[in-house]
Design a protein around this motif. Structure first.
Motif, PDB file in Angstrom:
ATOM      1  N   UNK A 243       0.814  -1.221   0.000  1.00 33.88           N
ATOM      2  CA  UNK A 243       0.000   0.000   0.000  1.00 33.88           C
ATOM      3  C   UNK A 243       0.846   1.270   0.000  1.00 33.88           C
ATOM      4  N   UNK A 244       2.164   1.113   0.098  1.00 33.40           N
ATOM      5  CA  UNK A 244       3.040   2.273   0.130  1.00 33.40           C
ATOM      6  C   UNK A 244       3.514   2.559   1.541  1.00 33.40           C
ATOM      7  N   UNK A 245       4.764   2.973   1.664  1.00 32.77           N
ATOM      8  CA  UNK A 245       5.362   3.177   2.987  1.00 32.77           C
ATOM      9  C   UNK A 245       4.715   4.334   3.746  1.00 32.77           C
ATOM     10  N   UNK A 246       4.368   5.399   3.039  1.00 33.94           N
ATOM     11  CA  UNK A 246       3.756   6.556   3.716  1.00 33.94           C
ATOM     12  C   UNK A 246       2.378   6.202   4.256  1.00 33.94           C
ATOM     13  N   UNK A 247       1.581   5.483   3.449  1.00 28.76           N
ATOM     14  CA  UNK A 247       0.236   5.086   3.891  1.00 28.76           C
ATOM     15  C   UNK A 247       0.330   4.112   5.057  1.00 28.76           C
ATOM     16  N   UNK A 248       1.245   3.125   4.957  1.00 29.40           N
ATOM     17  CA  UNK A 248       1.382   2.125   6.014  1.00 29.40           C
ATOM     18  C   UNK A 248       1.850   2.764   7.319  1.00 29.40           C
ATOM     19  N   UNK A 249       2.743   3.751   7.221  1.00 25.56           N
ATOM     20  CA  UNK A 249       3.223   4.427   8.415  1.00 25.56           C
ATOM     21  C   UNK A 249       2.077   5.087   9.168  1.00 25.56           C
ATOM     22  N   UNK A 250       1.182   5.729   8.443  1.00 22.36           N
ATOM     23  CA  UNK A 250       0.035   6.390   9.072  1.00 22.36           C
ATOM     24  C   UNK A 250      -0.977   5.364   9.590  1.00 22.36           C
ATOM     25  N   UNK A 251      -1.244   4.341   8.779  1.00 23.43           N
ATOM     26  CA  UNK A 251      -2.224   3.331   9.153  1.00 23.43           C
ATOM     27  C   UNK A 251      -1.818   2.600  10.427  1.00 23.43           C
ATOM     28  N   UNK A 252      -0.577   2.112  10.455  1.00 23.64           N
ATOM     29  CA  UNK A 252      -0.092   1.352  11.605  1.00 23.64           C
ATOM     30  C   UNK A 252       0.200   2.272  12.788  1.00 23.64           C
ATOM     31  N   UNK A 253       0.755   3.448  12.493  1.00 24.89           N
ATOM     32  CA  UNK A 253       1.095   4.384  13.564  1.00 24.89           C
ATOM     33  C   UNK A 253      -0.106   4.847  14.359  1.00 24.89           C
ATOM     34  N   UNK A 254      -1.269   4.954  13.695  1.00 26.53           N
ATOM     35  CA  UNK A 254      -2.471   5.426  14.382  1.00 26.53           C
ATOM     36  C   UNK A 254      -3.107   4.344  15.253  1.00 26.53           C
ATOM     37  N   UNK A 255      -2.604   3.113  15.141  1.00 25.60           N
ATOM     38  CA  UNK A 255      -3.159   2.026  15.965  1.00 25.60           C
ATOM     39  C   UNK A 255      -2.833   2.196  17.441  1.00 25.60           C
ATOM     40  N   UNK A 256      -1.664   2.770  17.728  1.00 21.16           N
ATOM     41  CA  UNK A 256      -1.260   2.832  19.135  1.00 21.16           C
ATOM     42  C   UNK A 256      -1.182   1.422  19.708  1.00 21.16           C
ATOM     43  N   UNK A 257      -1.928   1.146  20.786  1.00 18.07           N
ATOM     44  CA  UNK A 257      -1.868  -0.194  21.401  1.00 18.07           C
ATOM     45  C   UNK A 257      -2.762  -1.224  20.707  1.00 18.07           C
ATOM     46  N   UNK A 258      -3.471  -0.814  19.667  1.00 20.24           N
ATOM     47  CA  UNK A 258      -4.471  -1.691  19.061  1.00 20.24           C
ATOM     48  C   UNK A 258      -3.995  -2.297  17.739  1.00 20.24           C
ATOM     49  N   UNK A 259      -2.814  -2.870  17.758  1.00 24.44           N
ATOM     50  CA  UNK A 259      -2.294  -3.608  16.610  1.00 24.44           C
ATOM     51  C   UNK A 259      -1.866  -4.978  17.099  1.00 24.44           C
ATOM     52  N   UNK A 260      -2.395  -6.030  16.471  1.00 29.60           N
ATOM     53  CA  UNK A 260      -2.105  -7.391  16.927  1.00 29.60           C
ATOM     54  C   UNK A 260      -1.641  -8.235  15.746  1.00 29.60           C
ATOM     55  N   UNK A 261      -0.472  -8.848  15.913  1.00 25.27           N
ATOM     56  CA  UNK A 261       0.024  -9.791  14.904  1.00 25.27           C
ATOM     57  C   UNK A 261      -0.534 -11.171  15.245  1.00 25.27           C
ATOM     58  N   UNK A 262      -1.224 -11.775  14.290  1.00 24.27           N
ATOM     59  CA  UNK A 262      -1.987 -12.995  14.557  1.00 24.27           C
ATOM     60  C   UNK A 262      -1.527 -14.136  13.647  1.00 24.27           C
ATOM     61  N   UNK A 263      -1.425 -15.318  14.204  1.00 24.78           N
ATOM     62  CA  UNK A 263      -1.199 -16.519  13.406  1.00 24.78           C
ATOM     63  C   UNK A 263      -1.745 -17.718  14.171  1.00 24.78           C
ATOM     64  N   UNK A 264      -2.173 -18.741  13.417  1.00 18.16           N
ATOM     65  CA  UNK A 264      -2.743 -19.922  14.057  1.00 18.16           C
ATOM     66  C   UNK A 264      -3.385 -20.834  13.027  1.00 18.16           C
ATOM     67  N   UNK A 265      -4.245 -21.724  13.491  1.00 18.42           N
ATOM     68  CA  UNK A 265      -4.888 -22.696  12.609  1.00 18.42           C
ATOM     69  C   UNK A 265      -5.927 -22.040  11.717  1.00 18.42           C
ATOM     70  N   UNK A 266      -6.060 -22.560  10.503  1.00 19.26           N
ATOM     71  CA  UNK A 266      -7.077 -22.105   9.558  1.00 19.26           C
ATOM     72  C   UNK A 266      -8.369 -22.860   9.871  1.00 19.26           C
ATOM     73  N   UNK A 267      -9.315 -22.163  10.510  1.00 20.23           N
ATOM     74  CA  UNK A 267     -10.552 -22.832  10.918  1.00 20.23           C
ATOM     75  C   UNK A 267     -11.483 -23.095   9.741  1.00 20.23           C
ATOM     76  N   UNK A 268     -11.245 -22.434   8.609  1.00 20.82           N
ATOM     77  CA  UNK A 268     -12.031 -22.757   7.410  1.00 20.82           C
ATOM     78  C   UNK A 268     -11.679 -24.157   6.932  1.00 20.82           C
TER      79      UNK A 268
END
Length: 272
Positions: A243-268
């Motif tokens: 999406x571009x570095x400038x857009x990602x910086x704003x998108x992720x930066x505005x998360x503050x404490x509300x960004x979660x990296x997730x991985x696990x089983x595919x329940x589908x």
């Protein structure tokens, strides 16, 4: 919304069909005060109809119409973490003296190892790495749609977009010969919604034109401090490339404490 959940329209004395026989769908009823003067008052059906309009305008995908917090499965620790974060995020939308309050943070669920990074691996390494760091079918969209529905019920205007479809619509609108009317309408909706829910952001194939559109929407919402609730099968690095570095910086930066990296089983796959 399923048709079965809608109230049947009732015919009035003239045989006309009305969903609300009290106000005849005007959402206003005429009353008299103590001195006999008539005045208009909102009908009890008004809030119900307003909720339905907000629900329909949100563009909730059909497969998630019944998604809510109650039927979100929390069989694993990562699902519990997602659930807890979504509820904590919801608490930021507190009503202040009857006025709606909108969080200034974004909420994001992203991958530990992004899809693009997996695709770049040699074929013999791709499958075991995908199994180890799976981000698909973990419940990201279900939970964020449940959050969106709760916000809609609380009176907020929410817009839900799916990345590939939305970006294709923007590019097609950009090429239309209508003096930018369609493009501006789509951009206005995405920029000015109280909450923008962006499903699978970064999924669309990269192009310079799309990167500019990502930046325009995300930057405008960043300037206005309007939240984006998003999920992605990309990680921090690969999302920036998509999406571009400038857009990602704003998108992720505005998360503050509300960004979660997730991985696990595919329940589908487990349900297949």
């Amino acid at each position: 919304m399923s048709k079965s959940s809608e109230k049947p329209k009732q015919p009035d004395e003239h045989g006309e069909d009305h969903e609300c026989p009290i106000c005849k769908d005007t959402e206003l009823v005429i009353k008299r005060d103590e001195r006999g003067y008539e005045f208009a008052s909102f009908c009890d059906c008004r809030e119900r109809k307003a909720w339905k309009r907000r629900f329909n305008q949100a563009l909730i995908p059909e497969e998630f119409v019944h998604a809510n917090f109650e039927n979100f499965k929390r069989a694993t620790q990562y699902q519990q973490s997602m659930y807890d974060m979504a509820l904590e995020y919801l608490s930021e939308f507190k009503k202040d003296g009857g006025e709606k309050v909108i969080s200034k943070h974004n909420l994001g669920f992203i991958a530990v190892v992004g899809e693009q990074r997996l695709r770049e691996l040699p074929p013999h390494e791709r499958a075991p790495m995908k199994q180890k760091h799976n981000n698909f079918g973990v419940g990201k969209t279900h939970l964020q749609i449940a959050l969106a529905k709760r916000l809609i019920k609380d009176g907020l205007n929410v817009l839900i977009v799916s990345d590939v479809t939305f970006m294709d619509e923007l590019i097609q609108a950009k090429m239309m010969n209508d003096e930018g009317e369609t493009l501006n309408r789509l951009l206005y909706s995405a920029i000015h919604a109280d909450v923008l829910v962006w499903d699978d952001i970064g999924k669309a194939k990269w192009s310079e034109a799309k990167e500019a559109l990502y930046y325009q929407i995300i930057n405008e919402r960043y300037r206005k401090q309007k939240p984006i609730v998003f999920n992605s099968n990309e990680d921090r690095g690969t999302l920036s490339e998509k999406i571009g570095y400038a857009a990602a910086s704003r998108l992720i930066g505005q998360c503050g404490p509300y960004l979660l990296e997730v991985e696990g089983d595919d329940f589908r796959l487990k349900g297949a």
